[in-house]
Write an enzyme that holds these catalytic residues in place. Structure first.
Site, mmCIF file in Angstrom:
data_model
loop_
_atom_site.group_PDB
_atom_site.id
_atom_site.type_symbol
_atom_site.label_atom_id
_atom_site.label_comp_id
_atom_site.label_asym_id
_atom_site.label_seq_id
_atom_site.Cartn_x
_atom_site.Cartn_y
_atom_site.Cartn_z
ATOM 1 N N SER A 166 -7.324 -3.283 4.008
ATOM 2 C CA SER A 166 -7.293 -3.445 2.552
ATOM 3 C C SER A 166 -8.383 -4.430 2.144
ATOM 4 O O SER A 166 -8.497 -5.509 2.730
ATOM 5 C CB SER A 166 -5.935 -4.010 2.111
ATOM 6 O OG SER A 166 -6.070 -4.579 0.806
ATOM 7 N N GLY B 3 -2.182 -11.418 1.795
ATOM 8 C CA GLY B 3 -1.902 -12.704 2.438
ATOM 9 C C GLY B 3 -0.447 -13.133 2.450
ATOM 10 O O GLY B 3 -0.133 -14.297 2.698
ATOM 11 N N GLY C 273 1.121 -7.943 5.348
ATOM 12 C CA GLY C 273 1.371 -8.967 6.373
ATOM 13 C C GLY C 273 1.244 -8.476 7.797
ATOM 14 O O GLY C 273 1.720 -9.115 8.731
ATOM 15 N N MET D 193 6.324 -0.575 2.053
ATOM 16 C CA MET D 193 5.788 -1.916 1.810
ATOM 17 C C MET D 193 6.546 -2.916 2.673
ATOM 18 O O MET D 193 7.785 -2.895 2.714
ATOM 19 C CB MET D 193 5.941 -2.307 0.330
ATOM 20 C CG MET D 193 5.107 -1.513 -0.657
ATOM 21 S SD MET D 193 3.343 -1.606 -0.368
ATOM 22 C CE MET D 193 3.040 -3.342 -0.578
#
Ligand code: DX5
Ligand code: ZN
Length: 214
Positions: free
Chosen positions: A6, A143, A175, A135
Site C-alpha cells: 500500500s 501504520g 498491520g 481488514m
C-alpha cells in the site's frame, strides 16, 4: 501469499518513484487506498492520481475503495487504469449491480469487511467477487497494529468459498509484517497488503520474498 504494497504511507511528493520502488521490491500488486473522508475519517486520492500512476508501472492496480458511494466512480477508476475494484460491504452503493458492473468493465471485483462486520455478510456475494478483503485494522490509516482476532474470519470466508466451489483471493490488509504474515497464510489468506512494514524495511525485497514464501 501475493504481496500488494500500500502506498498510503509512502512519500507522496515522490509518488512515481515510490511506485517504481514497489515494483523493484518484487511485489505482485500495488494496493491503492482510496478514501473519501466520509466512509473513513481520512481523504487520500482519486482517479486522476491513478491515471498518472498507470504508465509508471505495469503492476496490477489493486484499488481499495473506502467510499460511501463507490458506484458513482467505478467507471472513472476503470478508465484511469485500475485492475481490480474492491468495495466495502458496509458502503451505501447497491452491491450486486456494482460488482456486476466492475466485471462488465473487465476488471476483477472485490468486497471488503471492516473488523466489526461478520464474515457471513459477504457470503451471499461470493459468486460475484474475485477477491475478499478482510481488514485487520480499522480502515482509514496506515501504520496501525494488526488485529489477530480477525484471522478466524479469514478462515470462515475461505471455508465458505470452498464449500461453494469458489476460490477468490483472500486478502488481509492492515498491520501485516514479518511476525504475523505466516499466521495469516495459515488462516487462509492468499494475498497480503503491506504498507508501513515495507516502506520501513531495511531490505524490502527480502521482506517481500519472505511473505511470498508464507
Ligand atoms: C488502511 C488501508 C491499508 C493500510 C495498510 O485503511 O486500507 O491498506 O494502508 O498499511 P499498513 O500495512 O501500514 O497497516
Ligand atoms: Zn487498503
Amino acid at each position: 501469499m501475493k504481496v500488494s504494497p500500500s502506498i498510503l504511507t509512502c512519500d507522496f511528493a515522490r509518488l512515481g518513484e515510490e511506485a517504481s520502488f514497489v515494483e523493484r521490491s518484487g511485489a505482485d500488486w500495488l494496493h491503492l487506498d482510496v478514501m473519501d473522508g466520509v466512509f473513513v475519517p481520512n481523504l487520500s486520492f482519486g482517479p486522476p492520481i491513478i491515471q498518472r500512476l498507470r504508465p509508471v508501472t505495469p503492476l496490477f492496480f489493486d484499488v481499495h475503495l473506502m467510499m460511501e458511494y463507490p458506484d458513482r466512480l467505478l467507471d472513472a477508476f476503470a478508465d484511469a487504469g485500475a485492475d481490480s475494484l474492491n468495495l466495502h460491504v458496509e458502503c451505501r452503493s447497491p452491491l450486486e449491480p456494482s460488482l456486476r458492473h466492475i466485471r462488465q468493465r473487465g476488471l476483477k471485483s472485490g468486497l471488503t469487511l471492516k473488523p466489526g462486520t461478520p464474515a457471513e455478510a459477504v457470503f451471499p456475494y461470493l459468486p460475484l467477487v474475485d477477491m475478499v478483503l478482510i481488514m485487520t485494522v480499522e480502515p482509514g490509516f496506515g501504520g496501525q497494529k494488526f488485529m489477530a482476532d480477525m484471522l478466524p474470519k479469514v478462515s470462515a470466508v475461505r471455508d465458505e468459498a470452498r464449500r461453494r466451489g469458489l476460490s477468490p483471493e483472500i486478502q488481509v490488509d492492515g498491520g501485516i509484517n514479518r511476525d504475523n504474515a505466516a499466521d495469516a497464510a495459515r488462516a487462509g489468506a492468499t494475498c497480503a497488503v503491506v504498507g508501513s512494514a515495507l516502506f520501513g524495511a531495511s531490505d524490502p525485497a527480502e521482506l517481500v520474498r519472505y511473505i511470498q514464501s508464507c
